[in-house]
Scaffold this active site. Structure first.
Site, PDB file in Angstrom:
ATOM      1  N   GLU A 239     -20.241  -2.332 -19.414  1.00  0.00           N
ATOM      2  CA  GLU A 239     -19.675  -2.844 -20.540  1.00  0.00           C
ATOM      3  C   GLU A 239     -18.130  -3.428 -20.647  1.00  0.00           C
ATOM      4  O   GLU A 239     -17.475  -2.671 -19.755  1.00  0.00           O
ATOM      5  CB  GLU A 239     -19.460  -1.981 -21.936  1.00  0.00           C
ATOM      6  CG  GLU A 239     -20.794  -1.449 -22.435  1.00  0.00           C
ATOM      7  CD  GLU A 239     -20.712  -0.304 -23.234  1.00  0.00           C
ATOM      8  OE1 GLU A 239     -21.480  -0.189 -24.118  1.00  0.00           O
ATOM      9  OE2 GLU A 239     -19.699   0.088 -23.640  1.00  0.00           O
ATOM     10  N   CYS A 240     -18.072  -4.700 -20.901  1.00  0.00           N
ATOM     11  CA  CYS A 240     -16.710  -5.150 -20.831  1.00  0.00           C
ATOM     12  C   CYS A 240     -15.857  -5.134 -19.418  1.00  0.00           C
ATOM     13  O   CYS A 240     -16.266  -5.795 -18.370  1.00  0.00           O
ATOM     14  CB  CYS A 240     -15.960  -4.955 -21.893  1.00  0.00           C
ATOM     15  SG  CYS A 240     -14.557  -6.135 -22.574  1.00  0.00           S
TER      16      CYS A 240
END
Length: 459
Positions: free
Chosen positions: A336-337
């Site tokens: 994620e991210c």
């Protein structure tokens, strides 16, 4: 001083809301948490909304892991269950709000707002007002907040940036004359209390290790400028019943969790759901460790600040190669991210310096001079993933200053629409690698982690 009179069915719990961002919610929350910890009370801090950084400060101030609550991402039952479970041993629960009290998913809905959390959990609200340049005007301002939504009960006011004792007295008189909730505190502007910020908000506690003397200073200020005894008295509520908890299964499958200064954006409830599914979570540091934990079937690379530590991540070639080899050997990789950025070929930081990353995703992440996107996201998977079959829906949020420039055609991971209804495909999916900028909250679809475990068990 109010003694601990908490029982199994009665305790103090309240939400600290504000008229707008920057009013001082976090500083006041930390001051109260440390002051109450000093009194020997058992605390449970919470943070409304998707913020990862404020809870790290809560945890240090209170000596107890802070939990995120979000009525849009987690669903109402999810918020209630999380709150009830975490509060069981607590004498006091403090829920720090997000932005202004009524700010949430949209300007026409309470979903995701501090007010919605307080309403759902039947918590009184302590409203923080930045009182600079204000005297009698505090009364109509507070009156509007009190009357805007009658299911949201404002129990008291804490004024921040108060100029003097006489200024505080004016604010007190204005509220009392209008028969509004009482002034519980009036804090002066204290430059030493200011928290350092950068592009994603506060500098995380892992990097900004304020000495305990700083927290003690906050606690001293709370004791001096806030009527803590009265606050605890007016916020007595019934403690929610403990939700039924199944015992954790005997873990048989190990999941490697990246956790250090570069990667530490995780919701505690997400990790708990992974454990309940059967995973044994084993932490490792992409910054410091030279190899992955042994016998893992999956890697979870959360968000954080790889751009701040790009040089150190690039220098740890052994770890970058270990993650690349793990993906080639069909190990499940979810990112994620910041983790998404780390899986790319290169990362270009704010100064234009380019650093090699894992090289699993064929593209580069590049920091931008301005915020690229911010908001809640509801995603639908475009193929079978570790979260379920095609068409599985989950909720989360997106907040980043970089852009991922992928150099070749690839399979997108999600389809999603923003608050305005605009549809977009995003993320990266290639066999056993799943990555995007979006931070998911698994309470939006708890069965997703069971599917992940099932897929990991087949490796």
């Amino acid at each position: 001083m109010l003694k601990n009179t908490s029982s199994k069915t009665d305790f103090s719990a309240f939400c600290i809301g504000a008229t707008h961002s920057g009013s001082g919610k976090t500083t006041i929350t930390l001051a109260l948490l440390r002051a109450l910890k000093r009194r020997g009370l058992c605390l449970q801090p919470f943070k409304c909304g998707p913020d990862y950084i404020d809870p790290t400060f809560h945890t240090r101030a209170a000596g107890k892991q802070s939990i995120n609550l979000d009525t849009w991402m987690m669903t109402s039952p999810g918020v209630q269950k999380s709150f009830a479970r975490a509060c069981q041993p607590a004498d006091v629960a403090i829920v720090e709000g997000v932005m202004g009290l009524f700010d949430g998913f949209s300007p026409t809905s309470l979903a995701g707002s501090s007010a919605d959390c307080a309403r759902l959990l039947n918590l009184p609200v302590v409203l923080v007002v930045d009182a600079r340049g204000m005297a009698g005007t505090i009364a109509p301002l507070v009156k509007g907040f009190c009357e805007f939504h009658l299911a949201v009960r404002i129990a008291g006011i804490i004024a921040n940036n108060v100029g003097s004792d006489s200024h505080a007295q004016l604010l007190h008189e204005a509220l009392a004359a209008a028969r509004l909730p009482p002034l519980l505190g009036a804090l002066p502007k204290i430059p030493e209390w200011r928290l350092e910020e950068r592009h994603l908000g506060l500098v995380p506690f892992l990097e900004n290790r304020k000495a305990d003397e700083w927290f003690e200073s906050l606690a001293d200020g709370a004791e001096k400028h806030i009527d803590i005894d009265r606050l605890l008295e007016i916020s007595r509520v019934s403690k929610p019943a403990a939700p039924k908890q199944k015992p954790l299964p005997k873990a048989k499958i190990r999941l490697g969790l990246a956790h250090d200064q570069a990667f530490h954006f995780y919701y505690p409830d997400n990790l708990q759901l992974l454990r309940q599914a059967g995973f044994e979570i084993v932490e490792f540091s992409p910054l410091a460790d030279q190899k992955l934990p042994s016998d893992i079937s999956s890697i979870f690379l959360g968000g954080g600040f790889p751009e701040v530590f790009a040089n150190e991540l690039a220098a740890n070639e052994n770890m970058r190669l270990a993650i690349r080899d793990f993906s080639k050997e069909d190990g499940l990789v979810y990112a994620e991210c910041g983790g998404f950025m780390f899986l790319g070929e290169n990362l270009t930081d704010n100064q234009g310096n380019k650093f090699p990353m894992c090289g699993i995703i064929p593209g580069d992440s590049v920091m931008q001079p301005r915020l690229r996107t911010l908001g809640y996201r509801e995603v639908t998977t475009l193929a079978e993933t570790l979260f379920g079959p095609t068409g599985t829906s989950l909720r989360g949020h997106e907040f980043h200053w970089s852009e991922m420039e992928i150099s070749s055609s690839h399979t997108r991971l999600y389809s999603h629409k923003d608050r305005r209804g605009n549809h977009r495909d995003s993320g990266f999916h290639d066999k056993n690698v799943f990555a995007s900028y979006i931070h998911l909250h698994f309470f939006s679809h708890p069965k997703a982690v069971k599917y992940w475990f099932k897929m990991a068990a087949q490796i």
